[in-house]
Design an enzyme around this catalytic site. Structure first.
Site, PDB file in Angstrom:
ATOM      1  N   HIS A 168       0.864  -1.178   0.000  1.00  0.00           N
ATOM      2  CA  HIS A 168       0.000   0.000   0.000  1.00  0.00           C
ATOM      3  C   HIS A 168       0.901   1.229   0.000  1.00  0.00           C
ATOM      4  O   HIS A 168       1.549   1.533   1.006  1.00  0.00           O
ATOM      5  CB  HIS A 168      -0.916  -0.011   1.222  1.00  0.00           C
ATOM      6  CG  HIS A 168      -1.833  -1.199   1.255  1.00  0.00           C
ATOM      7  ND1 HIS A 168      -2.233  -1.817   2.429  1.00  0.00           N
ATOM      8  CD2 HIS A 168      -2.425  -1.902   0.246  1.00  0.00           C
ATOM      9  CE1 HIS A 168      -3.028  -2.823   2.138  1.00  0.00           C
ATOM     10  NE2 HIS A 168      -3.157  -2.900   0.823  1.00  0.00           N
ATOM     11  N   GLU A 171       1.462   3.965   2.764  1.00  0.00           N
ATOM     12  CA  GLU A 171       1.993   3.549   4.063  1.00  0.00           C
ATOM     13  C   GLU A 171       3.513   3.679   4.051  1.00  0.00           C
ATOM     14  O   GLU A 171       4.265   2.704   4.076  1.00  0.00           O
ATOM     15  CB  GLU A 171       1.510   2.128   4.371  1.00  0.00           C
ATOM     16  CG  GLU A 171      -0.010   2.069   4.495  1.00  0.00           C
ATOM     17  CD  GLU A 171      -0.595   0.664   4.484  1.00  0.00           C
ATOM     18  OE1 GLU A 171       0.182  -0.311   4.579  1.00  0.00           O
ATOM     19  OE2 GLU A 171      -1.827   0.536   4.365  1.00  0.00           O
ATOM     20  N   HIS A 261       3.537  -2.757   6.929  1.00  0.00           N
ATOM     21  CA  HIS A 261       2.384  -1.917   6.619  1.00  0.00           C
ATOM     22  C   HIS A 261       2.233  -0.794   7.646  1.00  0.00           C
ATOM     23  O   HIS A 261       2.964  -0.710   8.629  1.00  0.00           O
ATOM     24  CB  HIS A 261       1.102  -2.748   6.626  1.00  0.00           C
ATOM     25  CG  HIS A 261       0.931  -3.627   5.430  1.00  0.00           C
ATOM     26  ND1 HIS A 261       0.162  -3.276   4.341  1.00  0.00           N
ATOM     27  CD2 HIS A 261       1.445  -4.848   5.151  1.00  0.00           C
ATOM     28  CE1 HIS A 261       0.200  -4.245   3.446  1.00  0.00           C
ATOM     29  NE2 HIS A 261       0.973  -5.218   3.911  1.00  0.00           N
ATOM     30  N   GLU A 337       2.306  -3.966  11.456  1.00  0.00           N
ATOM     31  CA  GLU A 337       1.551  -2.723  11.305  1.00  0.00           C
ATOM     32  C   GLU A 337       2.118  -1.651  12.234  1.00  0.00           C
ATOM     33  O   GLU A 337       2.396  -1.912  13.402  1.00  0.00           O
ATOM     34  CB  GLU A 337       0.069  -2.943  11.633  1.00  0.00           C
ATOM     35  CG  GLU A 337      -0.644  -3.916  10.713  1.00  0.00           C
ATOM     36  CD  GLU A 337      -1.084  -3.297   9.397  1.00  0.00           C
ATOM     37  OE1 GLU A 337      -0.832  -2.096   9.196  1.00  0.00           O
ATOM     38  OE2 GLU A 337      -1.694  -4.017   8.578  1.00  0.00           O
TER      39      GLU A 337
END
Length: 378
Positions: A168, A171, A261, A337
């Site tokens: 992504h 990010e 991420h 994350e």
């Protein structure tokens, strides 16, 4: 005269009206071939000393509206040092309240990681160590190289550690994470790194989505594909980036996989594993638990209390990189994350979670990898 521009690497915003500094009206610009909208990156000029209110009027219709609560935008006068600025969200409009101290100020959703810096990352890695090999995996639809760095020489018995980032593109903390990891992995005086490279070959893709990164997309590539939903059946026509990486993985094998991420809403660093896979094994469970316990020892910025619930992705599960890799190779596979906001447990209000903290977090994961390494062959 006030002016807002975004015609640069990763720039993204739609201007409704910028005639009044107290009511600058903006809209999030969606990804070029999809409806995802959350990332912004733009420059404001002509506002030195003016009390500015920048209203992003469609924030309530963004991809992750929960991400705006407790979030503060980042700003920079030189694109090197970034800081947080006063911001507020009323459920529909996200407002940046700031009095610029310079003729030009850049605002962004998170500290950007430019395509130029990516080139420096690749060149720096190649120049630092003779053990680094650049493996171009392919050329993206927009003409960017999809770069793989192979670190270490393959040999019988060596483990293959795969690390990918920025599926992504918005990010950006993910590539900052990889930069810190590589800097320490390539330090020949780092005892942990030397230990890892004696037993492992690292395969690192610092930017899985260069087209989306340069275009200023939040989640998709130039063709409109969310790459982290393409792992079940990638195609050259829609998701060549995933196709090329998958082919290389099948050729090398995978013993450890980390997919890096950022999360818009959760103000913590956390991991998400393969528990929802039907094939999830006792060994994978033991490896996951050992990895988490080790990382808690190496980084106070890591925690295990907050994160995603098991089964969050439902029927999409095996289209995600971590789940597909964990299922295919039966290995330790984790999504990492980091927050767009700050870490609620250890906040730094002036900068929030930022590029430097992401770099340090990336460096810390090497200790956890080294600690779990003996268990991979158990």
């Amino acid at each position: 005269m006030l002016r807002i521009s975004s015609r640069f690497d990763s720039g993204a915003i739609d201007v409704v009206d910028c005639s009044d500094p107290a009511n600058i009206r903006l809209n999030l610009r969606p990804d070029n071939a999809s409806d995802f909208a959350q990332w912004f990156h733009f420059r404001l000029t002509g506002a030195r000393g003016l009390d500015c209110v920048l209203n992003i009027e469609n924030a309530g219709q963004s991809a992750y509206p929960d991400g705006w609560d407790g979030y503060y935008a980042v700003a920079s006068y030189d694109r090197a040092e970034w800081f947080r600025v006063d911001s507020e969200f009323d459920g529909q409009t996200f407002r940046i309240l700031h009095t610029p101290e310079s003729d030009a100020v850049w605002y962004a959703y998170f500290e950007p990681y430019s395509w130029e810096r990516h080139q420096e990352l690749i060149g720096g890695a190649l120049s630092v160590s003779p053990w680094v090999e650049l493996v171009p995996l392919g050329v993206t639809p927009d003409g960017h190289d999809l770069d793989l760095l192979q670190i270490g020489r393959p040999a019988p018995g060596k483990k293959n550690v795969w690390i990918i980032a920025r599926q992504h593109p918005g990010e950006t903390m993910a590539e900052w994470f990889v930069e810190g990891l590589l800097e320490n992995l390539l330090d020949e005086q780092n005892a942990i790194s030397r230990s890892l490279l004696e037993s492992c070959v690292f395969h690192v893709v610092p930017n899985m989505n260069p087209d989306g990164s340069v275009r200023g997309n939040l989640r998709t590539n130039a063709l409109g594909a969310n790459l982290n939903r393409e792992w079940g059946a990638p195609t050259l026509e829609r998701s060549p980036e995933v196709l090329w990486v998958r082919e290389r993985m099948l050729a090398t094998g995978v013993d450890v996989f980390l997919d890096i991420h950022g999360d818009e809403a959760i103000p913590h660093n956390f991991v998400a594993g393969c528990e929802s896979n039907e094939s999830f094994s006792k060994k994978q469970h033991e490896l996951q638990e050992a990895f988490k316990a080790a990382w808690l020892m190496f980084s106070p910025d890591f925690q295990t209390e907050h994160g995603y619930e098991v089964g969050k992705f439902g029927p999409e599960t095996l289209t995600l990189a971590t789940n597909w890799v964990g299922h295919t190779f039966g290995c330790l596979a984790y999504t990492i994350e980091m927050p767009f906001k700050d870490t609620a447990s250890k906040p730094l209000l002036a900068v929030g979670w930022n590029g430097e903290r992401s770099r340090q977090f990336g460096a810390s994961v090497l200790g956890a990898l080294n600690a779990v390494l003996p268990r991979l062959s158990a």
